[in-house]
Scaffold this motif. Structure first.
Motif, PDB file in Angstrom:
ATOM      1  N   UNK A  63       8.696  90.024  30.782  1.00 54.61           N
ATOM      2  CA  UNK A  63      10.086  90.419  31.034  1.00 54.61           C
ATOM      3  C   UNK A  63      10.157  91.303  32.281  1.00 54.61           C
ATOM      4  N   UNK A  64      11.027  90.974  33.209  1.00 54.86           N
ATOM      5  CA  UNK A  64      11.197  91.770  34.417  1.00 54.86           C
ATOM      6  C   UNK A  64      10.244  91.432  35.552  1.00 54.86           C
ATOM      7  N   UNK A  65       9.402  90.407  35.386  1.00 54.78           N
ATOM      8  CA  UNK A  65       8.479  89.992  36.443  1.00 54.78           C
ATOM      9  C   UNK A  65       8.970  88.704  37.095  1.00 54.78           C
ATOM     10  N   UNK A  66       8.632  88.545  38.384  1.00 57.17           N
ATOM     11  CA  UNK A  66       8.960  87.331  39.123  1.00 57.17           C
ATOM     12  C   UNK A  66       7.752  86.887  39.944  1.00 57.17           C
ATOM     13  N   UNK A  67       7.811  85.653  40.423  1.00 54.73           N
ATOM     14  CA  UNK A  67       6.804  85.124  41.337  1.00 54.73           C
ATOM     15  C   UNK A  67       7.485  84.896  42.691  1.00 54.73           C
ATOM     16  N   UNK A  68       7.288  85.796  43.647  1.00 56.64           N
ATOM     17  CA  UNK A  68       7.933  85.662  44.955  1.00 56.64           C
ATOM     18  C   UNK A  68       7.599  84.367  45.685  1.00 56.64           C
ATOM     19  N   UNK A  69       6.466  83.739  45.352  1.00 60.17           N
ATOM     20  CA  UNK A  69       6.046  82.532  46.067  1.00 60.17           C
ATOM     21  C   UNK A  69       6.982  81.353  45.855  1.00 60.17           C
ATOM     22  N   UNK A  70       7.672  81.326  44.734  1.00 58.60           N
ATOM     23  CA  UNK A  70       8.463  80.133  44.429  1.00 58.60           C
ATOM     24  C   UNK A  70       9.860  80.441  43.917  1.00 58.60           C
ATOM     25  N   UNK A  71      10.336  81.653  44.129  1.00 55.78           N
ATOM     26  CA  UNK A  71      11.695  81.977  43.688  1.00 55.78           C
ATOM     27  C   UNK A  71      12.588  82.288  44.887  1.00 55.78           C
ATOM     28  N   UNK A  72      13.859  82.198  44.624  1.00 50.28           N
ATOM     29  CA  UNK A  72      14.865  82.547  45.624  1.00 50.28           C
ATOM     30  C   UNK A  72      15.895  83.454  44.950  1.00 50.28           C
ATOM     31  N   UNK A  73      16.228  84.569  45.580  1.00 47.27           N
ATOM     32  CA  UNK A  73      17.226  85.458  44.996  1.00 47.27           C
ATOM     33  C   UNK A  73      18.603  84.788  44.940  1.00 47.27           C
ATOM     34  N   UNK A  74      19.340  85.048  43.865  1.00 51.50           N
ATOM     35  CA  UNK A  74      20.706  84.556  43.738  1.00 51.50           C
ATOM     36  C   UNK A  74      21.707  85.672  44.008  1.00 51.50           C
ATOM     37  N   UNK A  75      21.196  86.873  44.211  1.00 51.89           N
ATOM     38  CA  UNK A  75      21.979  88.056  44.550  1.00 51.89           C
ATOM     39  C   UNK A  75      21.007  89.056  45.171  1.00 51.89           C
ATOM     40  N   UNK A  76      21.489  90.164  45.707  1.00 49.33           N
ATOM     41  CA  UNK A  76      20.566  91.152  46.278  1.00 49.33           C
ATOM     42  C   UNK A  76      19.533  91.583  45.237  1.00 49.33           C
ATOM     43  N   UNK A  77      18.265  91.730  45.692  1.00 49.62           N
ATOM     44  CA  UNK A  77      17.177  92.125  44.794  1.00 49.62           C
ATOM     45  C   UNK A  77      16.490  93.380  45.307  1.00 49.62           C
ATOM     46  N   UNK A  78      15.863  94.091  44.380  1.00 45.88           N
ATOM     47  CA  UNK A  78      15.084  95.280  44.704  1.00 45.88           C
ATOM     48  C   UNK A  78      13.710  95.115  44.088  1.00 45.88           C
ATOM     49  N   UNK A  79      12.655  95.331  44.912  1.00 43.35           N
ATOM     50  CA  UNK A  79      11.268  95.148  44.493  1.00 43.35           C
ATOM     51  C   UNK A  79      10.449  96.389  44.825  1.00 43.35           C
ATOM     52  N   UNK A  80       9.436  96.666  44.020  1.00 43.56           N
ATOM     53  CA  UNK A  80       8.545  97.797  44.281  1.00 43.56           C
ATOM     54  C   UNK A  80       7.314  97.288  45.026  1.00 43.56           C
ATOM     55  N   UNK A  81       7.498  96.906  46.285  1.00 44.61           N
ATOM     56  CA  UNK A  81       6.426  96.369  47.120  1.00 44.61           C
ATOM     57  C   UNK A  81       6.344  97.201  48.396  1.00 44.61           C
ATOM     58  N   UNK A  82       5.145  97.691  48.735  1.00 38.65           N
ATOM     59  CA  UNK A  82       4.995  98.505  49.948  1.00 38.65           C
ATOM     60  C   UNK A  82       4.789  97.650  51.195  1.00 38.65           C
ATOM     61  N   UNK A  83       4.970  98.260  52.340  1.00 38.58           N
ATOM     62  CA  UNK A  83       4.606  97.634  53.609  1.00 38.58           C
ATOM     63  C   UNK A  83       3.089  97.686  53.747  1.00 38.58           C
ATOM     64  N   UNK A  84       2.521  96.773  54.514  1.00 37.49           N
ATOM     65  CA  UNK A  84       1.093  96.809  54.806  1.00 37.49           C
ATOM     66  C   UNK A  84       0.767  98.081  55.560  1.00 37.49           C
ATOM     67  N   UNK A  85      -0.403  98.644  55.305  1.00 38.18           N
ATOM     68  CA  UNK A  85      -0.834  99.815  56.069  1.00 38.18           C
ATOM     69  C   UNK A  85      -1.403  99.346  57.389  1.00 38.18           C
ATOM     70  N   UNK A  86      -0.980  99.964  58.448  1.00 37.64           N
ATOM     71  CA  UNK A  86      -1.521  99.643  59.765  1.00 37.64           C
ATOM     72  C   UNK A  86      -2.583 100.679  60.065  1.00 37.64           C
ATOM     73  N   UNK A  87      -3.817 100.219  60.173  1.00 35.66           N
ATOM     74  CA  UNK A  87      -4.936 101.135  60.411  1.00 35.66           C
ATOM     75  C   UNK A  87      -5.042 101.450  61.899  1.00 35.66           C
ATOM     76  N   UNK A  88      -5.106 102.722  62.177  1.00 37.75           N
ATOM     77  CA  UNK A  88      -5.249 103.173  63.564  1.00 37.75           C
ATOM     78  C   UNK A  88      -6.716 103.034  63.989  1.00 37.75           C
ATOM     79  N   UNK A  89      -6.897 102.567  65.187  1.00 39.76           N
ATOM     80  CA  UNK A  89      -8.258 102.460  65.716  1.00 39.76           C
ATOM     81  C   UNK A  89      -8.660 103.800  66.310  1.00 39.76           C
ATOM     82  N   UNK A  90      -9.884 104.195  66.040  1.00 35.70           N
ATOM     83  CA  UNK A  90     -10.367 105.501  66.532  1.00 35.70           C
ATOM     84  C   UNK A  90     -10.833 105.404  67.959  1.00 35.70           C
TER      85      UNK A  90
END
Length: 90
Positions: A63-90
């Protein structure tokens, strides 16, 4: 097109784009394997909104889970997904 809100960003999906494709395009950290709803690797919590599937996914969804690979929103959605971390080169 649907509005997608994540931890740090809000964006619009492009026409014909799956939720996973939109998340990848905008630099989000999403695990995936099959892109077809079989494996469940991209399973994530849907915090708000609704999605639809062209065909019912085979992967188990709690309950409350989705598969982003094969779904399409039917209204605005909110997800708890972070942006990728961009690693700084030293």
């Amino acid at each position: 097109m649907s509005r997608v809100r994540t931890r740090e960003l809000s964006f619009e999906l492009r026409a014909g784009e799956t939720l996973l494709e939109g998340l990848e395009r905008t630099g989000h950290a999403v695990e995936y394997q099959c892109r077809s709803g079989y494996c469940g690797a991209c399973r994530t919590a849907l915090l708000a909104g609704r999605v639809t599937y062209h065909e019912a996914p085979l992967a188990y969804l709690a309950e409350g889970e989705i598969l982003p690979c094969c779904c399409r929103p039917t209204e605005p959605v909110s997800l708890d997904i972070p942006l990728l971390e961009i690693k700084k080169q030293a």
